[in-house]
Design a protein around this motif. Structure first.
Motif, PDB file in Angstrom:
ATOM      1  N   GLY B  42      18.120  13.148   5.836  1.00 22.77           N
ATOM      2  CA  GLY B  42      17.516  13.058   4.397  1.00 22.77           C
ATOM      3  C   GLY B  42      15.961  13.034   4.361  1.00 22.77           C
ATOM      4  O   GLY B  42      15.564  13.804   5.526  1.00 22.77           O
ATOM      5  N   LEU B  43      15.420  12.366   3.494  1.00 22.08           N
ATOM      6  CA  LEU B  43      13.939  12.260   3.315  1.00 22.08           C
ATOM      7  C   LEU B  43      13.480  11.053   3.886  1.00 22.08           C
ATOM      8  O   LEU B  43      13.961  10.108   3.127  1.00 22.08           O
ATOM      9  N   ARG B  44      12.703  10.944   4.774  1.00 17.95           N
ATOM     10  CA  ARG B  44      12.336   9.593   5.119  1.00 17.95           C
ATOM     11  C   ARG B  44      10.679   9.566   5.076  1.00 17.95           C
ATOM     12  O   ARG B  44       9.981  10.278   5.439  1.00 17.95           O
ATOM     13  N   LEU B  45      10.546   8.474   4.635  1.00 18.14           N
ATOM     14  CA  LEU B  45       9.079   8.110   4.145  1.00 18.14           C
ATOM     15  C   LEU B  45       8.033   7.817   5.524  1.00 18.14           C
ATOM     16  O   LEU B  45       8.549   7.120   6.486  1.00 18.14           O
ATOM     17  N   ILE B  46       6.978   8.574   5.718  1.00 22.87           N
ATOM     18  CA  ILE B  46       6.118   8.386   6.806  1.00 22.87           C
ATOM     19  C   ILE B  46       5.096   7.515   6.533  1.00 22.87           C
ATOM     20  O   ILE B  46       4.970   6.513   7.184  1.00 22.87           O
ATOM     21  N   HIS B  47       4.029   7.669   5.391  1.00 23.41           N
ATOM     22  CA  HIS B  47       3.169   7.021   5.052  1.00 23.41           C
ATOM     23  C   HIS B  47       2.846   7.150   3.392  1.00 23.41           C
ATOM     24  O   HIS B  47       3.125   8.224   2.964  1.00 23.41           O
ATOM     25  N   TYR B  48       2.246   6.222   2.970  1.00 20.36           N
ATOM     26  CA  TYR B  48       2.062   6.211   1.569  1.00 20.36           C
ATOM     27  C   TYR B  48       0.751   5.714   1.074  1.00 20.36           C
ATOM     28  O   TYR B  48       0.031   4.874   1.861  1.00 20.36           O
ATOM     29  N   SER B  49       0.369   5.931  -0.136  1.00 20.31           N
ATOM     30  CA  SER B  49      -0.942   5.426  -0.463  1.00 20.31           C
ATOM     31  C   SER B  49      -0.990   5.227  -2.096  1.00 20.31           C
ATOM     32  O   SER B  49      -0.228   6.007  -2.848  1.00 20.31           O
ATOM     33  N   VAL B  50      -1.448   3.941  -2.400  1.00 19.24           N
ATOM     34  CA  VAL B  50      -1.300   3.666  -3.858  1.00 19.24           C
ATOM     35  C   VAL B  50      -2.654   3.981  -4.522  1.00 19.24           C
ATOM     36  O   VAL B  50      -2.863   3.486  -5.615  1.00 19.24           O
ATOM     37  N   GLY B  51      -3.602   4.293  -4.001  1.00 22.20           N
ATOM     38  CA  GLY B  51      -4.929   4.705  -4.393  1.00 22.20           C
ATOM     39  C   GLY B  51      -5.804   5.183  -3.488  1.00 22.20           C
ATOM     40  O   GLY B  51      -5.525   4.855  -2.255  1.00 22.20           O
ATOM     41  N   ALA B  52      -7.055   5.679  -3.624  1.00 15.58           N
ATOM     42  CA  ALA B  52      -8.021   5.940  -2.737  1.00 15.58           C
ATOM     43  C   ALA B  52      -8.554   4.764  -2.024  1.00 15.58           C
ATOM     44  O   ALA B  52      -8.725   3.848  -2.428  1.00 15.58           O
ATOM     45  N   GLY B  53      -8.325   5.146  -0.670  1.00 19.78           N
ATOM     46  CA  GLY B  53      -8.709   3.803   0.178  1.00 19.78           C
ATOM     47  C   GLY B  53      -7.568   2.985   0.779  1.00 19.78           C
ATOM     48  O   GLY B  53      -7.910   2.133   1.520  1.00 19.78           O
ATOM     49  N   ILE B  54      -6.614   3.242   0.254  1.00 21.24           N
ATOM     50  CA  ILE B  54      -5.374   2.263   0.474  1.00 21.24           C
ATOM     51  C   ILE B  54      -4.258   2.998   1.042  1.00 21.24           C
ATOM     52  O   ILE B  54      -3.695   3.922   0.179  1.00 21.24           O
ATOM     53  N   THR B  55      -4.003   2.641   2.138  1.00 23.82           N
ATOM     54  CA  THR B  55      -2.694   3.476   2.635  1.00 23.82           C
ATOM     55  C   THR B  55      -1.939   2.210   3.289  1.00 23.82           C
ATOM     56  O   THR B  55      -2.166   1.273   3.504  1.00 23.82           O
ATOM     57  N   ASP B  56      -0.217   2.671   3.605  1.00 27.34           N
ATOM     58  CA  ASP B  56       0.532   1.709   4.108  1.00 27.34           C
ATOM     59  C   ASP B  56       1.510   2.699   4.833  1.00 27.34           C
ATOM     60  O   ASP B  56       1.679   3.939   4.580  1.00 27.34           O
ATOM     61  N   GLN B  57       2.016   1.924   5.862  1.00 27.52           N
ATOM     62  CA  GLN B  57       3.261   2.733   6.564  1.00 27.52           C
ATOM     63  C   GLN B  57       4.333   2.595   5.867  1.00 27.52           C
ATOM     64  O   GLN B  57       4.905   1.705   5.130  1.00 27.52           O
ATOM     65  N   GLY B  58       5.255   3.689   6.101  1.00 26.68           N
ATOM     66  CA  GLY B  58       6.713   3.943   5.462  1.00 26.68           C
ATOM     67  C   GLY B  58       7.585   3.562   6.701  1.00 26.68           C
ATOM     68  O   GLY B  58       7.343   2.609   7.496  1.00 26.68           O
ATOM     69  N   GLU B  59       8.631   4.356   6.639  1.00 23.17           N
ATOM     70  CA  GLU B  59       9.959   4.185   7.340  1.00 23.17           C
ATOM     71  C   GLU B  59       9.587   4.514   9.003  1.00 23.17           C
ATOM     72  O   GLU B  59      10.169   3.854   9.872  1.00 23.17           O
ATOM     73  N   VAL B  60       8.923   5.723   8.963  1.00 19.51           N
ATOM     74  CA  VAL B  60       8.806   6.253  10.213  1.00 19.51           C
ATOM     75  C   VAL B  60       7.416   6.587  10.637  1.00 19.51           C
ATOM     76  O   VAL B  60       6.861   7.944  10.723  1.00 19.51           O
ATOM     77  N   PRO B  61       6.475   5.612  10.632  1.00 15.39           N
ATOM     78  CA  PRO B  61       4.832   6.079  10.716  1.00 15.39           C
ATOM     79  C   PRO B  61       4.376   6.564  12.130  1.00 15.39           C
ATOM     80  O   PRO B  61       3.345   6.984  12.254  1.00 15.39           O
ATOM     81  N   ASN B  62       5.236   6.341  13.103  1.00 14.85           N
ATOM     82  CA  ASN B  62       4.771   6.358  14.815  1.00 14.85           C
ATOM     83  C   ASN B  62       4.356   7.697  14.847  1.00 14.85           C
ATOM     84  O   ASN B  62       5.268   8.845  14.745  1.00 14.85           O
ATOM     85  N   TYR B  64       1.656   9.323  13.466  1.00 17.02           N
ATOM     86  CA  TYR B  64       1.009   9.833  12.363  1.00 17.02           C
ATOM     87  C   TYR B  64      -0.324   8.839  11.873  1.00 17.02           C
ATOM     88  O   TYR B  64       0.352   7.586  11.729  1.00 17.02           O
ATOM     89  N   ASN B  65      -1.081   9.470  11.352  1.00 16.19           N
ATOM     90  CA  ASN B  65      -2.209   8.753  10.643  1.00 16.19           C
ATOM     91  C   ASN B  65      -2.623   9.561   9.442  1.00 16.19           C
ATOM     92  O   ASN B  65      -2.432  10.620   9.309  1.00 16.19           O
ATOM     93  N   VAL B  66      -2.910   8.500   8.490  1.00 14.88           N
ATOM     94  CA  VAL B  66      -3.329   9.137   7.321  1.00 14.88           C
ATOM     95  C   VAL B  66      -4.612   8.575   6.894  1.00 14.88           C
ATOM     96  O   VAL B  66      -4.929   7.284   7.309  1.00 14.88           O
ATOM     97  N   SER B  67      -5.128   8.936   5.797  1.00 19.07           N
ATOM     98  CA  SER B  67      -6.361   8.331   5.227  1.00 19.07           C
ATOM     99  C   SER B  67      -6.409   9.126   3.773  1.00 19.07           C
ATOM    100  O   SER B  67      -5.768  10.015   3.518  1.00 19.07           O
ATOM    101  N   ARG B  68      -7.160   8.290   2.669  1.00 15.65           N
ATOM    102  CA  ARG B  68      -7.209   8.657   1.500  1.00 15.65           C
ATOM    103  C   ARG B  68      -8.396   8.226   0.951  1.00 15.65           C
ATOM    104  O   ARG B  68      -8.870   7.325   0.127  1.00 15.65           O
ATOM    105  N   SER B  69      -9.155   9.298   1.023  1.00 16.08           N
ATOM    106  CA  SER B  69     -10.651   9.213   0.871  1.00 16.08           C
ATOM    107  C   SER B  69     -10.951   9.413  -0.708  1.00 16.08           C
ATOM    108  O   SER B  69     -12.099   9.415  -1.512  1.00 16.08           O
ATOM    109  N   THR B  70     -10.113  10.499  -1.193  1.00  9.37           N
ATOM    110  CA  THR B  70     -10.242  11.003  -2.512  1.00  9.37           C
ATOM    111  C   THR B  70      -8.875  10.707  -3.515  1.00  9.37           C
ATOM    112  O   THR B  70      -7.893  10.542  -2.709  1.00  9.37           O
ATOM    113  N   THR B  71      -8.972  10.567  -4.619  1.00 14.28           N
ATOM    114  CA  THR B  71      -7.440  10.612  -5.426  1.00 14.28           C
ATOM    115  C   THR B  71      -6.757  11.958  -5.048  1.00 14.28           C
ATOM    116  O   THR B  71      -5.422  11.893  -5.031  1.00 14.28           O
TER     117      THR B  71
END
Lengths: 111, 113
Positions: B42-62, B64-71
């Motif tokens: 199925g679809l597995r969540l890697i990382h997510y962000s709830v707004g610029a500057g805020i990120t968090d890990q999902g189910e399979v984050p290893n 992978y890196n993310v950043s959210r500098s803009t909306t």
């Protein structure tokens, strides 16, 4: 630990008949459930949803049923059309946060 | 509106190479997510962000890196690609509190040799 399970990898239905796709979940905190449809080489698209305060939601040919005591939901498509051939994912969330998806069921509508 | 766009559509990497999968949305959605789709999983969540500057890990984050500098943008970085990261990657965005308004991009098919 698969919190959302779709135990049928595939389903074949004759055109005009009813298609029933099933989904089971284990997390009792889930309060919102959704079905997505996915065609090859495209992203999933939202199909229909249901809140845990309801047991049925209908939108045209698509109806979702929720049985909270059994932790089971199903998607009914009637009548089934060739364009309904796709992969269907059920998903669940707790408190409008992260969505947890099932493995998907490939539906094939035969003419 | 273009909705959610992803680039590239296809990519082949060698083990150990790095790359960034791009994702952009023009709907002013606060929430953005990255998923991977594998056969039978199925679809597995890697990382997510709830707004610029805020990120968090999902189910399979290893791996992978993310950043959210803009909306608008939410890139996914693979620092050292491994064959286990061969998958189809989907980016999605939505408004907070309304899970059914989640829109997915068309996906990036990544192969790691």
């Amino acid at each position: 630990d698969q919190q959302v399970k779709q135990n049928s990898p595939s389903l074949s239905v004759q055109e005009g008949r009813i298609s029933i796709l099933n989904c089971d979940y284990t997390n009792s905190m889930f309060d919102y459930f959704l079905w997505y449809k996915k065609y090859p080489a495209e992203g999933p698209t939202f199909l229909i949803s249901i809140s845990s305060i309801k047991d049925k939601n209908e939108d045209g040919r698509f109806t979702v049923f929720l049985n909270k005591s059994a932790k089971h939901l199903s998607l009914h498509i009637v009548p089934s059309q060739p364009g309904d051939s796709a992969v269907y994912f059920c998903a669940a969330s707790a408190g409008a946060q992260k969505l947890v998806f099932g493995q998907g069921t490939r539906l094939t509508i035969n003419p | 509106n273009a909705g959610v766009t992803q680039t590239p559509k296809f990519q082949v990497l060698k083990t150990g190479q790095s790359m960034t999968l791009q994702c952009a949305q023009d709907m002013n959605h606060e929430y953005m997510s990255w998923y991977r789709q594998d056969p039978g999983m199925g679809l597995r969540l890697i990382h997510y962000s709830v707004g610029a500057g805020i990120t968090d890990q999902g189910e399979v984050p290893n791996g992978y890196n993310v950043s959210r500098s803009t909306t608008e943008d939410f890139p996914l970085r693979l620092l050292s690609a491994a064959p286990s990261q061969t998958s189809v990657y989907f980016c999605a965005s939505r408004r907070p509190g309304l899970a059914d308004t989640q829109y997915f991009g068309p996906g990036t098919r990544l192969t790691v040799l």
